[in-house]
Design a protein around this motif. Structure first.
Motif: not given
Length: 343
Positions: A161-165
């Motif tokens: 569910w993580q987003d890394v931007s």
């Protein structure tokens, strides 16, 4: 005082009388004193309600049955659970994916929430877990849905569910981990970017990113001056988790503290940075930020400074001028104001 959602839940209290139950993000701690079943546990992602709930349980002479975490971790299986529906749909989906594996086959899953908070979508949120979903109550501008877990449930993995931007502000490039339910999930919001653009200097002393969210400001400050002693705080367990991951991604050493406002923070700071909240759930709520402004002077070193960004319609200047000797506008746009305040 019980919130409207808890009042609606208690109208069906008989459903929770037997077995082991889990309340997920209840909107008040008092609900635990109203339930006769002593085997009701709490999973909390908000530190203020967690503290309230622990106090209520101890006041009843029982051991604490509450967990404050980004994701619930338990070996035991529950006979039922109640999810207080969060504001963000994706946050609700993530919570259901987390809680469903903690339930026995055939367990009851209740979802309660306010009409304005999207509770009408609860039936669709529950269909991946049940073919038996029903609306069982509606009152006090709230509704409650019930489902029986009758479909296979996959194990929960929060990393999915993580987003890394990755972002660049001025000459600093940094990465940010975020999750559904964290402010500005998957995005660098305009107000925070404006604040970062106007940080000319980060001191080598102790600094605070208050209401840190995904840790954007704290990581930026730590990269801007590696000698800074970075502290980040937030009321949200999701924010604490994301800030820890963001700090690791950027190689920033930081102390990250769950806190209801400034209550859990000790010592004083040379600089404080914040893009403070003005919502609690779906409701506009200025109390957290107003309390922060009133109490911060006790947490600032002599000649310490506060840099704060806020939507322009939020008239914070008057309160800031009451609390600080010097208040300046670092930057104003059509939508935001960046303040610099000094003791």
């Amino acid at each position: 005082m019980l919130t409207a959602a808890s009042q609606v839940l208690l109208r069906s209290e008989e459903l929770l009388e037997q077995g082991k139950w889990l309340l997920v993000n209840p909107t008040d701690g008092q609900v635990f004193s109203e339930l006769a079943n002593p085997d009701v546990h709490g999973f909390h992602q908000f530190f203020d309600i967690y503290e309230q709930s622990v106090a209520v349980t101890k006041g009843q002479g029982r051991d604490s049955q509450h967990q404050f975490a980004a994701a619930y971790e338990a070996d035991a299986s529950f006979d039922g659970a109640v999810l207080y529906l969060p504001k963000a749909k994706a946050h609700g989906q993530m919570l259901l994916a987390n809680i469903a594996p903690c339930l026995k086959p055939g367990a009851t899953l209740l979802v309660v929430g306010e009409n304005k908070g999207g509770i009408k979508s609860a039936a669709k949120l529950l269909t991946p877990y049940s073919d038996n979903v029903n609306k069982i109550d509606s009152a006090r501008h709230c509704a409650m849905f019930a489902a029986v877990i009758d479909k296979p449930v996959a194990p929960f993995d929060i990393t999915k569910w993580q987003d890394v931007s990755e972002y660049q502000v001025s000459d600093i490039t940094f990465k940010v981990c975020s999750l559904p339910g964290v402010f500005s999930h998957g995005d660098l919001d305009t107000g925070t970017q404006l604040l970062l653009d106007n940080i000319d200097r980060v001191v080598s002393g102790r600094i605070l990113d208050f209401a840190c969210g995904a840790g954007i400001i704290g990581c930026f400050a730590g990269l801007k001056n590696a000698q800074a002693q970075v502290v980040m705080s937030d009321v949200s367990a999701l924010a604490i988790y994301c800030s820890q991951k963001s700090a690791e991604l950027n190689g920033v050493k930081a102390q990250i503290i769950p806190s209801n406002g400034l209550r859990a923070l000790t010592g004083k700071f040379a600089q404080v940075f914040t893009n403070p909240p003005f919502h609690t759930g779906i409701k506009t709520d200025y109390s957290v930020t107003e309390s922060f402004m009133q109490q911060l002077k006790n947490h600032l070193q002599d000649r310490g400074s506060l840099i704060l960004v806020a939507n322009k319609f939020l008239r914070y200047a008057d309160e800031l001028e009451k609390q600080f000797k010097s208040v300046q506008f670092l930057k104003e746009t059509s939508k935001f104001s960046v303040y610099c305040c000094r003791r």
